[in-house]
Scaffold this motif. Structure first.
Motif, PDB file in Angstrom:
ATOM      1  N   THR A 245      -5.254 -15.278   4.186  1.00  0.00           N
ATOM      2  CA  THR A 245      -5.240 -14.070   3.349  1.00  0.00           C
ATOM      3  C   THR A 245      -6.616 -13.418   3.355  1.00  0.00           C
ATOM      4  OG1 THR A 245      -3.533 -14.992   1.901  1.00  0.00           O
ATOM      5  CG2 THR A 245      -4.825 -13.153   1.026  1.00  0.00           C
ATOM      6  N   GLU A 246      -6.635 -12.123   3.653  1.00  0.00           N
ATOM      7  CA  GLU A 246      -7.866 -11.329   3.640  1.00  0.00           C
ATOM      8  C   GLU A 246      -7.846 -10.430   2.416  1.00  0.00           C
ATOM      9  OE1 GLU A 246     -10.235  -8.485   6.831  1.00  0.00           O
ATOM     10  OE2 GLU A 246      -8.056  -8.362   6.727  1.00  0.00           O
ATOM     11  N   VAL A 247      -8.941 -10.404   1.662  1.00  0.00           N
ATOM     12  CA  VAL A 247      -9.032  -9.585   0.445  1.00  0.00           C
ATOM     13  C   VAL A 247     -10.011  -8.444   0.711  1.00  0.00           C
ATOM     14  CG1 VAL A 247      -9.510  -9.573  -2.033  1.00  0.00           C
ATOM     15  CG2 VAL A 247      -8.615 -11.650  -0.945  1.00  0.00           C
ATOM     16  N   LEU A 248      -9.537  -7.203   0.584  1.00  0.00           N
ATOM     17  CA  LEU A 248     -10.369  -6.036   0.892  1.00  0.00           C
ATOM     18  C   LEU A 248     -10.408  -5.059  -0.274  1.00  0.00           C
ATOM     19  CD1 LEU A 248      -9.374  -5.045   4.560  1.00  0.00           C
ATOM     20  CD2 LEU A 248     -11.394  -6.288   3.803  1.00  0.00           C
ATOM     21  N   PRO A 249     -11.603  -4.626  -0.696  1.00  0.00           N
ATOM     22  CA  PRO A 249     -11.703  -3.567  -1.710  1.00  0.00           C
ATOM     23  C   PRO A 249     -11.616  -2.190  -1.067  1.00  0.00           C
ATOM     24  CG  PRO A 249     -13.891  -4.390  -1.176  1.00  0.00           C
ATOM     25  CD  PRO A 249     -12.915  -5.163  -0.316  1.00  0.00           C
ATOM     26  N   LEU A 250     -11.227  -1.186  -1.855  1.00  0.00           N
ATOM     27  CA  LEU A 250     -11.186   0.197  -1.373  1.00  0.00           C
ATOM     28  C   LEU A 250     -11.556   1.130  -2.517  1.00  0.00           C
ATOM     29  CD1 LEU A 250     -10.455   2.235   0.883  1.00  0.00           C
ATOM     30  CD2 LEU A 250      -8.115   2.232  -0.004  1.00  0.00           C
ATOM     31  N   THR A 267      -4.128  -9.966  11.322  1.00  0.00           N
ATOM     32  CA  THR A 267      -3.156 -11.054  11.288  1.00  0.00           C
ATOM     33  C   THR A 267      -3.167 -11.659   9.886  1.00  0.00           C
ATOM     34  OG1 THR A 267      -4.866 -12.590  12.032  1.00  0.00           O
ATOM     35  CG2 THR A 267      -3.458 -11.601  13.729  1.00  0.00           C
ATOM     36  N   GLY A 268      -2.113 -12.413   9.559  1.00  0.00           N
ATOM     37  CA  GLY A 268      -2.043 -12.994   8.223  1.00  0.00           C
ATOM     38  C   GLY A 268      -1.712 -11.947   7.181  1.00  0.00           C
ATOM     39  N   ARG A 269      -1.994 -12.273   5.935  1.00  0.00           N
ATOM     40  CA  ARG A 269      -1.683 -11.361   4.839  1.00  0.00           C
ATOM     41  C   ARG A 269      -2.959 -10.698   4.336  1.00  0.00           C
ATOM     42  NH1 ARG A 269       1.304 -13.121  -0.781  1.00  0.00           N
ATOM     43  NH2 ARG A 269      -0.536 -14.430  -0.933  1.00  0.00           N
ATOM     44  N   ARG A 270      -2.828  -9.467   3.872  1.00  0.00           N
ATOM     45  CA  ARG A 270      -3.976  -8.725   3.352  1.00  0.00           C
ATOM     46  C   ARG A 270      -3.685  -8.295   1.917  1.00  0.00           C
ATOM     47  NH1 ARG A 270      -6.174  -4.015   7.114  1.00  0.00           N
ATOM     48  NH2 ARG A 270      -7.420  -5.700   8.003  1.00  0.00           N
ATOM     49  N   ILE A 271      -4.671  -8.454   1.052  1.00  0.00           N
ATOM     50  CA  ILE A 271      -4.579  -7.958  -0.329  1.00  0.00           C
ATOM     51  C   ILE A 271      -5.641  -6.874  -0.480  1.00  0.00           C
ATOM     52  CG2 ILE A 271      -4.762  -8.520  -2.784  1.00  0.00           C
ATOM     53  CD1 ILE A 271      -3.944 -11.391  -2.108  1.00  0.00           C
ATOM     54  N   VAL A 272      -5.198  -5.644  -0.748  1.00  0.00           N
ATOM     55  CA  VAL A 272      -6.110  -4.498  -0.894  1.00  0.00           C
ATOM     56  C   VAL A 272      -6.224  -4.151  -2.372  1.00  0.00           C
ATOM     57  CG1 VAL A 272      -6.502  -2.071  -0.323  1.00  0.00           C
ATOM     58  CG2 VAL A 272      -5.472  -3.604   1.371  1.00  0.00           C
ATOM     59  N   LEU A 273      -7.455  -4.072  -2.868  1.00  0.00           N
ATOM     60  CA  LEU A 273      -7.693  -3.686  -4.260  1.00  0.00           C
ATOM     61  C   LEU A 273      -8.287  -2.290  -4.268  1.00  0.00           C
ATOM     62  CD1 LEU A 273      -8.820  -6.976  -4.009  1.00  0.00           C
ATOM     63  CD2 LEU A 273      -8.218  -6.670  -6.400  1.00  0.00           C
ATOM     64  N   ALA A 274      -7.596  -1.345  -4.895  1.00  0.00           N
ATOM     65  CA  ALA A 274      -7.996   0.066  -4.789  1.00  0.00           C
ATOM     66  C   ALA A 274      -7.929   0.764  -6.139  1.00  0.00           C
ATOM     67  CB  ALA A 274      -7.083   0.795  -3.792  1.00  0.00           C
ATOM     68  N   THR A 275      -8.708   1.823  -6.267  1.00  0.00           N
ATOM     69  CA  THR A 275      -8.577   2.716  -7.418  1.00  0.00           C
ATOM     70  C   THR A 275      -7.363   3.617  -7.171  1.00  0.00           C
ATOM     71  OG1 THR A 275     -10.042   4.299  -6.344  1.00  0.00           O
ATOM     72  CG2 THR A 275     -11.061   2.713  -7.864  1.00  0.00           C
ATOM     73  N   ASN A 276      -7.140   4.590  -8.060  1.00  0.00           N
ATOM     74  CA  ASN A 276      -5.954   5.438  -7.888  1.00  0.00           C
ATOM     75  C   ASN A 276      -6.071   6.392  -6.700  1.00  0.00           C
ATOM     76  OD1 ASN A 276      -7.833   7.056  -9.094  1.00  0.00           O
ATOM     77  ND2 ASN A 276      -6.503   7.835 -10.713  1.00  0.00           N
ATOM     78  N   VAL A 277      -7.153   6.247  -5.876  1.00  0.00           N
ATOM     79  CA  VAL A 277      -7.216   6.980  -4.606  1.00  0.00           C
ATOM     80  C   VAL A 277      -6.033   6.582  -3.722  1.00  0.00           C
ATOM     81  CG1 VAL A 277      -8.652   5.255  -3.436  1.00  0.00           C
ATOM     82  CG2 VAL A 277      -8.724   7.622  -2.670  1.00  0.00           C
ATOM     83  N   ALA A 278      -5.532   5.347  -3.887  1.00  0.00           N
ATOM     84  CA  ALA A 278      -4.411   4.875  -3.062  1.00  0.00           C
ATOM     85  C   ALA A 278      -3.054   5.257  -3.652  1.00  0.00           C
ATOM     86  CB  ALA A 278      -4.492   3.355  -2.904  1.00  0.00           C
TER      87      ALA A 278
END
Length: 576
Positions: A245-250, A267-278
């Motif tokens: 699992t890869e954890v990425l901020p945005l 590859t694998g799973r990604r968890i993206v943490l974002a503000t309401n820009v997403a």
């Protein structure tokens, strides 16, 4: 189509592709076009290509946020098979990339507003795309009003307004019943899981939701209300030590390279943490699951305190539905809402337009700075109350932001007014910062202004009022001294001492330890984090204006004088 254009093609999987010919014809037949489609329909990336296909040569494409403008320009250039800066360029504050060959310029709406001051007819463009109009920010409302005035004088200018399928009739009516083209595609069903937070700890709730989603295929998008919350959540999720699992901020202040990582294959799973820009501006690929705490930072004018604040508030139903829709594009999705269904149904249907929750002094200031003319004659999509306009002009006079005798119909900014217009806070608070710079106490006034702009971090639960008061009373006197002997009774000094205390505690304690300390001393941890976030933003804004944070300590007299510069009409004289 010009020979020097790259080959233009359209992805058949995008819903807008089925409407390319219809949109080309509508653009030929009408001066204004409203394009309605949910996020993921392809309208943002494909409309500039449709304009190029229709023979348009100088296309301006606005985005509400810098992060979206950069990534969108890169995406369109990639689809055209070119490096960024040739046919497609971008311009945001402090960064631009384009060339003589550039035909499409992606920019923030603030950049286009600034250009109006130097190019009243916007002659550099033959086509403008105003994206995400449903967000109804002040900048978007300013642009929609200005274009309404400009279009009769520029019959050659084409305007495309894009919006999620929210209130499109209002935009069509504003532009004299412009045609609306609906390009929404078929989304997959999204299952809603309601998991209300009971103890107020959203970090634990986010981690619990990730655990509950288990090892299902697909990436997770977590919405956070600010940069600091993203960092804390990133640390908490990484501490879970999830395999593959890869954890990425945005968020906006990340470098362009760090932002781009979210859009790369993996590859694998990604968890993206974002503000309401997403929520609407960006489509993060691969998302099958959304975790929605249900909050966002929303600018709002407090009629009671007469100050513009930046509280973290529950989002509207429309925003919640936009967030849920992010996980229904690739296949059936799951949205975990960290609030109850009853809470959701009790929320307002739409987010209130910014102009209706903004101090009109700010609106008048921004309009005068952009040279948009009289506020009373300006064709707003929803005009503000005339009585509030008069109050706004009175306040700007009080702050020294406009020349004496400034009327509603003829506002001229002073040098102070020009600088106030560039500070992202209420004019009263901005005036405090400008005066503190002059008096050599900006370093001390920055946290005070940030503290005034948010709800008080100190809490007084009914069952523990005495204990809370006793703990908070420490800040009425210099820390370490005898409070009874040296209390100065200053709210301003108390706020500054509390800031210094929290900063020291943050350095000494772990993240969880600091959170426990806040709870034990009746300090709201989320608001403390909000205070720190806003302080960082204001510090950056002041640096950009050339203001200097003093190195030498400042005395309380100078600090009080600077704060009172923004509150002249609030000063009273106490009878002896």
């Amino acid at each position: 189509m010009s020979d020097d254009l790259p080959t233009i093609s359209f992805d058949e999987a995008l819903p807008i592709t089925a409407h390319v010919d219809q949109l080309r014809q509508a653009l030929h037949d009408h001066q204004v076009l409203v394009v309605a489609g949910e996020t993921g329909s392809g309208k943002t990336t494909q409309l500039p290509k449709i304009c190029l296909l229709a023979g348009r040569e100088h296309i301006g494409h606005t985005q509400p946020r810098r992060i979206a403008a950069r990534s969108l320009a890169a995406r369109i250039a990639e689809e055209l098979g070119e490096p960024l800066g040739q046919t497609v360029g971008f311009q945001v504050r402090f960064a631009r990339k384009h060339s003589e060959a550039t035909r499409v310029t992606v920019m923030t709406d603030g950049i286009l507003l600034a250009q109006i001051a130097h190019d009243r007819q916007l002659r550099r463009y033959d086509t403008l795309i105003i994206d995400e109009a449903h967000e109804r920010s002040l900048n978007i409302d300013f642009l929609l009003g200005y274009l309404k005035q400009l279009l009769p004088r520029r019959p050659d200018l084409k305007v495309i307004i894009t919006s999620a399928t929210i209130d499109t009739a209002r935009f069509a009516e504003h532009f004299d019943d412009a045609p609306v083209v609906e390009v929404s595609g078929r989304g997959y069903p999204v299952e809603l899981w309601y998991r209300p937070v009971t103890d107020g700890d959203h970090l634990d709730a986010i981690c619990t939701a990730i655990t509950e989603l288990g090892t299902r295929d697909g990436d997770i998008l977590v919405f956070c209300s600010g940069e600091r919350e993203i960092r804390d959540a990133t640390d908490a999720i990484r501490a879970m030590d999830l395999r593959f699992t890869e954890v990425l901020p945005l968020y906006a202040r990340l470098s362009a390279a760090e932002q781009h990582r979210v859009f790369t294959s993996h590859t694998g799973r990604r968890i993206v943490l974002a503000t309401n820009v997403a929520e609407t501006s960006l489509t993060v690929p691969g998302i099958r699951y959304v975790i929605d705490p249900g909050f966002a930072r929303i600018s709002r004018y407090s009629a009671r305190t007469k100050v513009q604040r930046l509280p973290i508030e529950p989002i509207s139903q429309a925003s919640a539905n936009q967030r849920a829709g992010r996980c229904g594009r690739l296949g059936p999705g799951i949205c975990v809402r960290l609030y109850s269904e009853e809470d959701f149904t009790s929320r307002p249907e739409f987010t209130q337009p910014e102009i209706l929750r903004t101090n009109l002094a700010s609106v008048i200031l921004q309009m005068a700075d952009a040279g948009l003319g009289s506020i009373s004659d300006f064709p707003f999509v929803e005009p503000p109350d005339t009585g509030q306009v008069t109050d706004g002009v009175r306040l700007l006079n009080e702050l020294g932001a406009i020349h004496d005798g400034g009327r509603r119909d003829a506002v001229r900014l002073t040098q102070i007014g020009r600088r106030l217009a560039r500070l992202p806070v209420d004019p009263r608070l901005g005036r405090m910062l400008l005066e503190s710079d002059r008096l050599g106490c900006l370093r001390q006034v920055l946290p005070i202004v940030a503290g005034i702009a948010i709800p008080d971090v100190r809490e007084r639960p009914a069952e523990h009022e005495a204990a809370a008061d006793a703990l908070h009373r420490r800040f009425w006197a210099p820390l370490g001294d005898d409070a009874e002997a040296s209390a100065d009774g200053s709210d301003i000094a108390a706020l500054l001492r509390l800031w210094d205390y929290l900063r020291d505690q943050r350095r000494q304690l772990s993240g969880n330890g600091f959170r426990r300390r806040c709870r034990a001393e009746y300090l709201n941890f989320l608001r403390v984090r909000e205070w720190q976030d806003l302080h960082s933003q204001l510090k950056q804004a002041c640096t950009e204006l050339g203001m200097h944070r003093n190195d030498a300590p400042a005395d309380l007299a100078a600090i009080h004088t600077a704060v009172l510069a923004g509150l002249l009409s609030h000063i009273g004289l106490r009878d002896p």
